[in-house]
Motif scaffolding. Structure first.
Motif, PDB file in Angstrom:
ATOM      1  N   VAL A  91       0.647  -1.020  -0.140  1.00  0.00           N
ATOM      2  CA  VAL A  91      -0.137   0.232  -0.158  1.00  0.00           C
ATOM      3  C   VAL A  91       0.956   0.966   0.411  1.00  0.00           C
ATOM      4  N   LEU A  92       2.059   1.402   0.659  1.00  0.00           N
ATOM      5  CA  LEU A  92       2.582   2.684   1.389  1.00  0.00           C
ATOM      6  C   LEU A  92       3.728   2.372  -0.296  1.00  0.00           C
ATOM      7  N   GLN A  93       3.946   1.573  -1.189  1.00  0.00           N
ATOM      8  CA  GLN A  93       4.297   1.270  -2.156  1.00  0.00           C
ATOM      9  C   GLN A  93       3.868   2.606  -3.055  1.00  0.00           C
ATOM     10  N   TRP A  94       2.716   2.052  -3.740  1.00  0.00           N
ATOM     11  CA  TRP A  94       1.493   2.390  -4.344  1.00  0.00           C
ATOM     12  C   TRP A  94       1.149   4.211  -3.906  1.00  0.00           C
ATOM     13  N   GLN A  95       1.784   4.900  -2.316  1.00  0.00           N
ATOM     14  CA  GLN A  95       1.429   6.047  -2.259  1.00  0.00           C
ATOM     15  C   GLN A  95       2.062   6.590  -2.335  1.00  0.00           C
ATOM     16  N   PHE A  96       3.675   5.643  -2.223  1.00  0.00           N
ATOM     17  CA  PHE A  96       4.945   6.632  -2.673  1.00  0.00           C
ATOM     18  C   PHE A  96       5.218   6.823  -3.856  1.00  0.00           C
ATOM     19  N   PHE A  97       4.498   5.958  -4.838  1.00  0.00           N
ATOM     20  CA  PHE A  97       4.357   6.254  -6.701  1.00  0.00           C
ATOM     21  C   PHE A  97       3.606   7.562  -7.258  1.00  0.00           C
ATOM     22  N   GLU A  98       2.132   7.767  -5.920  1.00  0.00           N
ATOM     23  CA  GLU A  98       1.577   8.632  -6.432  1.00  0.00           C
ATOM     24  C   GLU A  98       2.657   9.064  -6.138  1.00  0.00           C
ATOM     25  N   GLN A  99       2.368   9.992  -4.729  1.00  0.00           N
ATOM     26  CA  GLN A  99       3.524  10.728  -4.964  1.00  0.00           C
ATOM     27  C   GLN A  99       4.564  11.629  -5.466  1.00  0.00           C
TER      28      GLN A  99
END
Length: 205
Positions: A91-99
């Motif tokens: 989940v965090l991986q994709w949130q960092f990708f988003e940012q």
């Protein structure tokens, strides 16, 4: 009761509104007109010196900025956030990708076009964002061709984080017709019980 300071036109603010709706969590929404300088007023700066929205105010009067931090806080202990280990790290991986890879291109292009009206002095910047935006969309397309949601079979705040600006990417000049898996994902997210749209909460006028 929770209070959220935000502009529903902002994808980052919409993320928070969407999760609160999915959770059925009562809250007060305080509209902030960013173009009119609402976040630069002393009263708001006392709550968030970084002068950005969204901003969550807890029932205890504590303040939490940054959209993905707010999502993680609100989703704790719910089905939208895995309890720990690699599933939570995904989940965090994709949130960092988003940012770092998605928002700086897709959200900025949308801001230039939708909020500023694509002024001539920012047209080159707008065009330069297209390549990076499509690169991010291709990464999502590859994943979504393999799994129904970004981290696997479950709808999580990783999807909420990326849905916010992806579903309005066309407003930044991004044609999604070449991304069938991504478009299927957009449809699945929008059909989830409790889903709300930006348009449902647009201020009048």
């Amino acid at each position: 009761m929770l209070k959220v300071y935000g502009d529903i036109n902002s994808g980052n603010c919409y993320k928070v509104k969407l999760l609160l709706s999915l959770l059925g969590t009562p809250h007060e929404w305080v509209h902030m007109d960013i173009l009119a300088g609402a976040t630069r007023q002393d009263s708001f700066l006392a709550k968030n010196p970084n002068a950005k929205i969204p901003l969550l105010e807890t029932a205890a009067g504590e303040h939490l900025p940054e959209s993905n931090a707010i999502l993680n806080y609100l989703a704790e202990g719910t089905a939208f956030l895995p309890a720990g280990g690699l599933p939570r790290a995904r989940v965090l991986q994709w949130q960092f990708f988003e940012q770092y890879s998605h928002e700086p291109n897709i959200a900025v292009a949308r801001f230039i076009a939708r909020y500023l009206g694509l002024p001539e002095e920012r047209k080159q910047e707008y065009l330069a964002k297209q390549e990076g935006g499509h690169k991010a969309l291709r990464v999502m397309e590859r994943q979504l061709a393999q799994t129904p949601y970004l981290t696997g079979s479950e709808y999580t705040i990783a999807d909420i984080s990326l849905y916010a600006y992806t579903h309005v990417a066309d407003e930044g000049g991004f044609d999604l017709s070449d991304y069938p898996a991504l478009r299927g994902w957009l449809k699945r997210v929008a059909e989830h019980p409790g889903h709300v749209t930006m348009q449902q909460f647009l201020p009048a006028g």
